[in-house]
Design an enzyme around this catalytic site. Sequence first.
Site, PDB file in Angstrom:
ATOM      1  N   HIS A  16      -0.338  -1.383   8.954  1.00 20.74           N
ATOM      2  CA  HIS A  16      -0.024   0.001   9.325  1.00 20.74           C
ATOM      3  C   HIS A  16       1.505   0.201   9.377  1.00 20.74           C
ATOM      4  O   HIS A  16       2.023   1.187   8.840  1.00 20.74           O
ATOM      5  CB  HIS A  16      -0.666   0.313  10.687  1.00 20.74           C
ATOM      6  CG  HIS A  16      -0.322   1.655  11.232  1.00 20.74           C
ATOM      7  ND1 HIS A  16      -1.233   2.684  11.342  1.00 20.74           N
ATOM      8  CD2 HIS A  16       0.864   2.160  11.695  1.00 20.74           C
ATOM      9  CE1 HIS A  16      -0.616   3.750  11.839  1.00 20.74           C
ATOM     10  NE2 HIS A  16       0.645   3.460  12.061  1.00 20.74           N
ATOM     11  N   GLU A  17       2.199  -0.758   9.995  1.00 23.57           N
ATOM     12  CA  GLU A  17       3.660  -0.630  10.113  1.00 23.57           C
ATOM     13  C   GLU A  17       4.344  -0.822   8.757  1.00 23.57           C
ATOM     14  O   GLU A  17       5.342  -0.154   8.458  1.00 23.57           O
ATOM     15  CB  GLU A  17       4.219  -1.612  11.141  1.00 23.57           C
ATOM     16  CG  GLU A  17       3.654  -1.466  12.551  1.00 23.57           C
ATOM     17  CD  GLU A  17       3.664  -0.038  13.075  1.00 23.57           C
ATOM     18  OE1 GLU A  17       4.568   0.732  12.721  1.00 23.57           O
ATOM     19  OE2 GLU A  17       2.739   0.305  13.838  1.00 23.57           O
ATOM     20  N   HIS A  46       4.702   2.308   6.868  1.00 20.57           N
ATOM     21  CA  HIS A  46       5.808   3.176   7.289  1.00 20.57           C
ATOM     22  C   HIS A  46       7.092   2.856   6.509  1.00 20.57           C
ATOM     23  O   HIS A  46       7.907   3.745   6.260  1.00 20.57           O
ATOM     24  CB  HIS A  46       6.097   3.006   8.786  1.00 20.57           C
ATOM     25  CG  HIS A  46       5.169   3.767   9.680  1.00 20.57           C
ATOM     26  ND1 HIS A  46       5.039   5.137   9.638  1.00 20.57           N
ATOM     27  CD2 HIS A  46       4.336   3.356  10.662  1.00 20.57           C
ATOM     28  CE1 HIS A  46       4.160   5.531  10.555  1.00 20.57           C
ATOM     29  NE2 HIS A  46       3.712   4.463  11.190  1.00 20.57           N
TER      30      HIS A  46
HETATM   31 NI    NI Z   1       2.332   4.450  12.760  1.00 14.67          NI
END
Ligand code: NI
Length: 184
Positions: A141-142, A145
């Site tokens: 998830h990170e 980003h």
């Molecule tokens: Ni996030």
Amino acid sequence: MKLPIYLYGSKVLRENAQEADLSDREKLTQLIADMEETLASADGCGLAAPQVGVPVRVLIVDGRDLTDAYPYLKDFKRVMINPVVVEESRETCDYSEGCLSVPGIYAEVRRPERIRVEYLNGDFEKVTEEFDKFACRMIQHELDHLDGKMFVDRVAPIRRKMISKKLMNISHGKISAHYKTRLD
Ligand code: NI
């Protein structure tokens, strides 16, 4: 220093983040300390530098508050500078994800079950490590980003449609969060 968290709709969240400049370790160490403070005060389990308005390839994950659901995350905390995925499993799995930049929205996302990552830790040591289960998920998830992607881009179209109004509201700052937020 606690930093405001940029919300969905902010340009900085859609940039391809730059490699961290390793010649200025002091600056990076300060950024990481600020991110840790920001994450802890927002009660989150992961944060990428673009979420605090700094488009560089740094992320932190901290599963220590998630031990009720995932006991094996008891001591799980990582700082990753310039992480690179060197291997990912063909097998996938589904987990519900949320994001401090997208307050109040949770949705199932399908991703590879295991990944191997090369990165520098907070002491600037090179590490190669394999992750699975929810630890893997937090990191994936990170990592998204850092490439200007967000989990809501990956949810199934029907679910995406259901959350589109809420996303619109967030991108107009019409939300309440218990931490400081910002839109650019
Ligand atoms: Ni996030």
